[in-house]
Design a protein around this motif. Sequence first.
Motif, PDB file in Angstrom:
ATOM      1  N   MET A   6       0.847  -1.177   0.000  1.00  0.00           N
ATOM      2  CA  MET A   6       0.000   0.000   0.000  1.00  0.00           C
ATOM      3  C   MET A   6       0.891   1.237   0.000  1.00  0.00           C
ATOM      4  O   MET A   6       1.861   1.313   0.743  1.00  0.00           O
ATOM      5  N   LYS A   7       0.520   2.195  -0.835  1.00  0.00           N
ATOM      6  CA  LYS A   7       1.208   3.486  -0.847  1.00  0.00           C
ATOM      7  C   LYS A   7       0.159   4.576  -0.620  1.00  0.00           C
ATOM      8  O   LYS A   7      -0.815   4.681  -1.358  1.00  0.00           O
ATOM      9  N   ILE A   8       0.366   5.373   0.416  1.00  0.00           N
ATOM     10  CA  ILE A   8      -0.560   6.427   0.802  1.00  0.00           C
ATOM     11  C   ILE A   8      -0.314   7.680  -0.041  1.00  0.00           C
ATOM     12  O   ILE A   8       0.824   8.069  -0.267  1.00  0.00           O
ATOM     13  N   LYS A   9      -1.410   8.304  -0.456  1.00  0.00           N
ATOM     14  CA  LYS A   9      -1.339   9.583  -1.150  1.00  0.00           C
ATOM     15  C   LYS A   9      -2.315  10.539  -0.457  1.00  0.00           C
ATOM     16  O   LYS A   9      -3.410  10.136  -0.071  1.00  0.00           O
ATOM     17  N   VAL A  10      -1.912  11.774  -0.277  1.00  0.00           N
ATOM     18  CA  VAL A  10      -2.818  12.790   0.265  1.00  0.00           C
ATOM     19  C   VAL A  10      -2.708  14.061  -0.563  1.00  0.00           C
ATOM     20  O   VAL A  10      -1.646  14.374  -1.097  1.00  0.00           O
ATOM     21  N   ASP A  11      -3.820  14.767  -0.671  1.00  0.00           N
ATOM     22  CA  ASP A  11      -3.828  16.078  -1.306  1.00  0.00           C
ATOM     23  C   ASP A  11      -3.947  17.099  -0.181  1.00  0.00           C
ATOM     24  O   ASP A  11      -5.042  17.508   0.199  1.00  0.00           O
ATOM     25  N   ALA A  12      -2.803  17.474   0.373  1.00  0.00           N
ATOM     26  CA  ALA A  12      -2.783  18.377   1.529  1.00  0.00           C
ATOM     27  C   ALA A  12      -3.372  19.747   1.214  1.00  0.00           C
ATOM     28  O   ALA A  12      -3.805  20.450   2.118  1.00  0.00           O
ATOM     29  N   THR A  13      -3.423  20.113  -0.059  1.00  0.00           N
ATOM     30  CA  THR A  13      -3.987  21.420  -0.422  1.00  0.00           C
ATOM     31  C   THR A  13      -5.491  21.470  -0.174  1.00  0.00           C
ATOM     32  O   THR A  13      -6.054  22.552  -0.054  1.00  0.00           O
ATOM     33  N   LYS A  14      -6.140  20.300  -0.084  1.00  0.00           N
ATOM     34  CA  LYS A  14      -7.586  20.244   0.155  1.00  0.00           C
ATOM     35  C   LYS A  14      -7.922  19.841   1.594  1.00  0.00           C
ATOM     36  O   LYS A  14      -9.091  19.790   1.962  1.00  0.00           O
ATOM     37  N   CYS A  15      -6.911  19.545   2.398  1.00  0.00           N
ATOM     38  CA  CYS A  15      -7.115  19.133   3.782  1.00  0.00           C
ATOM     39  C   CYS A  15      -7.761  20.260   4.586  1.00  0.00           C
ATOM     40  O   CYS A  15      -7.392  21.425   4.441  1.00  0.00           O
ATOM     41  N   ILE A  16      -8.730  19.898   5.435  1.00  0.00           N
ATOM     42  CA  ILE A  16      -9.388  20.901   6.284  1.00  0.00           C
ATOM     43  C   ILE A  16      -8.985  20.765   7.750  1.00  0.00           C
ATOM     44  O   ILE A  16      -9.491  21.477   8.606  1.00  0.00           O
ATOM     45  N   GLY A  17      -8.091  19.829   8.052  1.00  0.00           N
ATOM     46  CA  GLY A  17      -7.568  19.700   9.408  1.00  0.00           C
ATOM     47  C   GLY A  17      -8.511  19.071  10.407  1.00  0.00           C
ATOM     48  O   GLY A  17      -8.386  19.321  11.609  1.00  0.00           O
ATOM     49  N   ALA A  18      -9.426  18.234   9.958  1.00  0.00           N
ATOM     50  CA  ALA A  18     -10.380  17.603  10.882  1.00  0.00           C
ATOM     51  C   ALA A  18      -9.692  16.640  11.853  1.00  0.00           C
ATOM     52  O   ALA A  18     -10.155  16.449  12.966  1.00  0.00           O
ATOM     53  N   GLY A  19      -8.618  16.003  11.419  1.00  0.00           N
ATOM     54  CA  GLY A  19      -7.851  15.139  12.309  1.00  0.00           C
ATOM     55  C   GLY A  19      -8.369  13.728  12.468  1.00  0.00           C
ATOM     56  O   GLY A  19      -7.831  12.961  13.263  1.00  0.00           O
ATOM     57  N   LEU A  20      -9.395  13.347  11.735  1.00  0.00           N
ATOM     58  CA  LEU A  20      -9.932  12.001  11.873  1.00  0.00           C
ATOM     59  C   LEU A  20      -8.951  10.939  11.377  1.00  0.00           C
ATOM     60  O   LEU A  20      -8.959   9.806  11.857  1.00  0.00           O
ATOM     61  N   CYS A  21      -8.080  11.313  10.454  1.00  0.00           N
ATOM     62  CA  CYS A  21      -7.053  10.377   9.992  1.00  0.00           C
ATOM     63  C   CYS A  21      -6.106  10.017  11.133  1.00  0.00           C
ATOM     64  O   CYS A  21      -5.700   8.864  11.276  1.00  0.00           O
ATOM     65  N   VAL A  22      -5.783  10.983  11.955  1.00  0.00           N
ATOM     66  CA  VAL A  22      -4.883  10.758  13.090  1.00  0.00           C
ATOM     67  C   VAL A  22      -5.557   9.854  14.118  1.00  0.00           C
ATOM     68  O   VAL A  22      -4.914   8.978  14.698  1.00  0.00           O
ATOM     69  N   VAL A  23      -6.843  10.030  14.314  1.00  0.00           N
ATOM     70  CA  VAL A  23      -7.584   9.183  15.246  1.00  0.00           C
ATOM     71  C   VAL A  23      -7.616   7.746  14.727  1.00  0.00           C
ATOM     72  O   VAL A  23      -7.408   6.803  15.490  1.00  0.00           O
ATOM     73  N   ALA A  24      -7.840   7.580  13.427  1.00  0.00           N
ATOM     74  CA  ALA A  24      -7.949   6.243  12.841  1.00  0.00           C
ATOM     75  C   ALA A  24      -6.610   5.536  12.708  1.00  0.00           C
ATOM     76  O   ALA A  24      -6.525   4.325  12.900  1.00  0.00           O
ATOM     77  N   ALA A  25      -5.561   6.285  12.374  1.00  0.00           N
ATOM     78  CA  ALA A  25      -4.254   5.664  12.117  1.00  0.00           C
ATOM     79  C   ALA A  25      -3.120   6.572  12.591  1.00  0.00           C
ATOM     80  O   ALA A  25      -2.397   7.160  11.790  1.00  0.00           O
TER      81      ALA A  25
END
Length: 64
Positions: A1-20
């Motif tokens: 698995m290779k993770i990709k994120v589009d940080a320019t569209k991130c709103i900072g909700a932080g749910l990704c940090v809670v999940a992983a």
Amino acid sequence: MKIKVDATKCIGAGLCVVAAPEVFSQNEDDGLVIVLQESPPPHLHEACREAARLCPALVISFDE
């Protein structure tokens, strides 16, 4: 698995940090996503999928 994120569209909700928290973090200044492991080990794959599902801005994707 290779993770990709589009940080320019991130709103900072932080749910990704809670999940992983081993894979994702947040920038202290603006709360935007930081990828800690672009290629996480197999035991974290389901947490990464959950992070992608939970993201309200839909900025997380991955290649299996």
